[in-house]
Design an enzyme around this catalytic site. Structure first.
Site, mmCIF file in Angstrom:
data_model
loop_
_atom_site.group_PDB
_atom_site.id
_atom_site.type_symbol
_atom_site.label_atom_id
_atom_site.label_comp_id
_atom_site.label_asym_id
_atom_site.label_seq_id
_atom_site.Cartn_x
_atom_site.Cartn_y
_atom_site.Cartn_z
ATOM 1 N N SER A 6 -56.729 26.059 -26.266
ATOM 2 C CA SER A 6 -55.435 26.636 -26.627
ATOM 3 C C SER A 6 -55.464 28.148 -26.412
ATOM 4 O O SER A 6 -56.256 28.863 -27.031
ATOM 5 C CB SER A 6 -55.126 26.333 -28.099
ATOM 6 O OG SER A 6 -54.006 27.080 -28.496
ATOM 7 N N HIS A 31 -53.655 24.372 -23.089
ATOM 8 C CA HIS A 31 -52.644 24.169 -24.134
ATOM 9 C C HIS A 31 -51.915 25.488 -24.377
ATOM 10 O O HIS A 31 -52.536 26.529 -24.614
ATOM 11 C CB HIS A 31 -53.344 23.675 -25.400
ATOM 12 C CG HIS A 31 -52.427 23.260 -26.497
ATOM 13 N ND1 HIS A 31 -51.765 22.059 -26.509
ATOM 14 C CD2 HIS A 31 -52.053 23.900 -27.638
ATOM 15 C CE1 HIS A 31 -51.034 21.962 -27.606
ATOM 16 N NE2 HIS A 31 -51.186 23.076 -28.305
ATOM 17 N N ASP A 33 -48.986 27.282 -26.613
ATOM 18 C CA ASP A 33 -48.223 27.153 -27.856
ATOM 19 C C ASP A 33 -47.009 28.066 -27.864
ATOM 20 O O ASP A 33 -47.153 29.289 -27.818
ATOM 21 C CB ASP A 33 -49.110 27.547 -29.043
ATOM 22 C CG ASP A 33 -50.140 26.487 -29.367
ATOM 23 O OD1 ASP A 33 -49.754 25.324 -29.559
ATOM 24 O OD2 ASP A 33 -51.341 26.826 -29.418
ATOM 25 N N MET A 35 -43.994 29.401 -30.123
ATOM 26 C CA MET A 35 -43.519 29.494 -31.518
ATOM 27 C C MET A 35 -42.309 30.419 -31.558
ATOM 28 O O MET A 35 -42.306 31.461 -30.905
ATOM 29 C CB MET A 35 -44.609 30.074 -32.406
ATOM 30 C CG MET A 35 -45.896 29.282 -32.399
ATOM 31 S SD MET A 35 -47.107 30.055 -33.491
ATOM 32 C CE MET A 35 -48.522 29.014 -33.193
ATOM 33 N N HIS A 64 -46.618 23.116 -25.870
ATOM 34 C CA HIS A 64 -46.340 22.644 -27.230
ATOM 35 C C HIS A 64 -45.207 23.483 -27.812
ATOM 36 O O HIS A 64 -45.411 24.641 -28.189
ATOM 37 C CB HIS A 64 -47.637 22.789 -28.050
ATOM 38 C CG HIS A 64 -47.541 22.345 -29.471
ATOM 39 N ND1 HIS A 64 -48.559 22.566 -30.385
ATOM 40 C CD2 HIS A 64 -46.579 21.689 -30.154
ATOM 41 C CE1 HIS A 64 -48.213 22.065 -31.546
ATOM 42 N NE2 HIS A 64 -47.009 21.539 -31.443
ATOM 43 N N MET A 66 -43.143 24.554 -30.543
ATOM 44 C CA MET A 66 -42.947 24.615 -32.011
ATOM 45 C C MET A 66 -41.691 25.438 -32.245
ATOM 46 O O MET A 66 -41.745 26.575 -32.720
ATOM 47 C CB MET A 66 -44.175 25.255 -32.665
ATOM 48 C CG MET A 66 -45.365 24.312 -32.692
ATOM 49 S SD MET A 66 -46.895 25.176 -33.091
ATOM 50 C CE MET A 66 -47.338 25.753 -31.487
ATOM 51 N N MET A 135 -50.721 16.426 -35.324
ATOM 52 C CA MET A 135 -51.161 17.742 -35.809
ATOM 53 C C MET A 135 -52.217 17.556 -36.899
ATOM 54 O O MET A 135 -52.005 16.813 -37.855
ATOM 55 C CB MET A 135 -49.982 18.537 -36.382
ATOM 56 C CG MET A 135 -48.956 19.018 -35.365
ATOM 57 S SD MET A 135 -49.616 20.064 -34.049
ATOM 58 C CE MET A 135 -50.271 21.464 -34.954
ATOM 59 N N ASP A 173 -54.392 18.324 -32.480
ATOM 60 C CA ASP A 173 -54.308 19.785 -32.363
ATOM 61 C C ASP A 173 -54.472 20.433 -33.731
ATOM 62 O O ASP A 173 -53.702 20.154 -34.653
ATOM 63 C CB ASP A 173 -52.925 20.125 -31.775
ATOM 64 C CG ASP A 173 -52.706 21.611 -31.545
ATOM 65 O OD1 ASP A 173 -53.668 22.389 -31.629
ATOM 66 O OD2 ASP A 173 -51.544 21.978 -31.257
#
Ligand code: DX5
Ligand code: ZN
Length: 223
Positions: A6, A31, A33, A35, A64, A66, A135, A173
């Site tokens: 990640s 990965h 992320d 956010m 991913h 979020m 998660m 994750d």
């Protein structure tokens, strides 16, 4: 098992170096992320960074999201080069339609579930999924402790997948490190995300090599 470092835990002033490390260290996916400061309190990367990362690596990008309203910028994430897109069950009231859009956009479709969300809620959406992300921390921050209850969820999900007869991978994750990765794999997890265990280590290359070695062992055991 496949390994997905990640980038959240990498040196953000040297993403190119982190991508090099992933490639040389034998990572299977990267990965990424996203956010938004709403669905989760934190902010991370967005579309311009994804484009820059896409241009720097041949590895598949596991994006991913979020974010609240993941439908809003979905087409831009797809166009920016996401190979796999993960939306949160908790953020997507029209999940069926959203997953269909991800696949039509040429990416693999995944749904993530928070620690408090039961895997059983996914039963009617399994045919739309290429993978499920369980998660093992509450999303929003790297470097949190692994929640062992996630292992039971992975086992329950594995049974659901077997019963439904569809081909779906399980990804996990949060808080995965060299001490718990074997337990994660034996719970039926196919893709392990690891951030701080790799990039937070004194010698990230050595940890990545060690985790890749565990991956090879897991592969041989399943042959
Ligand atoms: C957490 C993120 C994770 C994070 C994992 O909200 O979704 O992908 O980078 O980091 P570690 O491995 O440090 O828990
Ligand atoms: Zn993540």
């Amino acid at each position: 098992m496949r390994l997905a470092p990640s980038l959240l835990a990498a040196d953000l002033a040297d993403l190119a170096g982190a991508l090099d490390l992933c490639e040389k260290g034998g990572a299977d996916l990267v990965h990424f992320d996203v956010m938004d400061g709403h669905f989760v309190p934190n902010l991370s990367f967005g579309i311009p960074v994804l484009k820059a990362v896409r241009a720097r690596t041949r590895l598949a990008l596991d994006v991913h999201l979020m974010v609240a309203n993941p439908d809003r910028l979905l087409d831009d994430y797809l166009a920016a080069g996401a190979s796999r897109v993960i939306v949160h069950w908790e953020a997507a009231p029209h999940l069926d339609r959203l997953l269909e859009r991800i696949r039509k956009g040429g990416a693999e479709a995944g749904v993530a579930i928070n620690p408090a969300t039961p895997v059983e809620l996914l039963v009617d959406v399994l045919p739309r999924l290429d993978f499920v992300l369980v998660m093992s921390v509450n999303p929003g921050f790297g470097g949190q402790a692994f929640l062992p209850h996630a292992l039971d969820k992975a086992r329950r999900l594995r049974r659901m997948i077997e019963i439904s007869g569809v081909h779906i991978e399980i990804e996990m994750d949060g808080g995965i490190d060299r001490d718990n990765i074997a337990r994660v794999v034996s719970a039926g997890v196919d893709v392990c995300v690891a951030g701080s265990a790799i990039f937070g280590a004194g010698d990230p290359q050595a940890i990545l090599a060690e985790m890749s070695e565990l991956r090879e062992r897991a592969r041989q055991e399943t042959v």
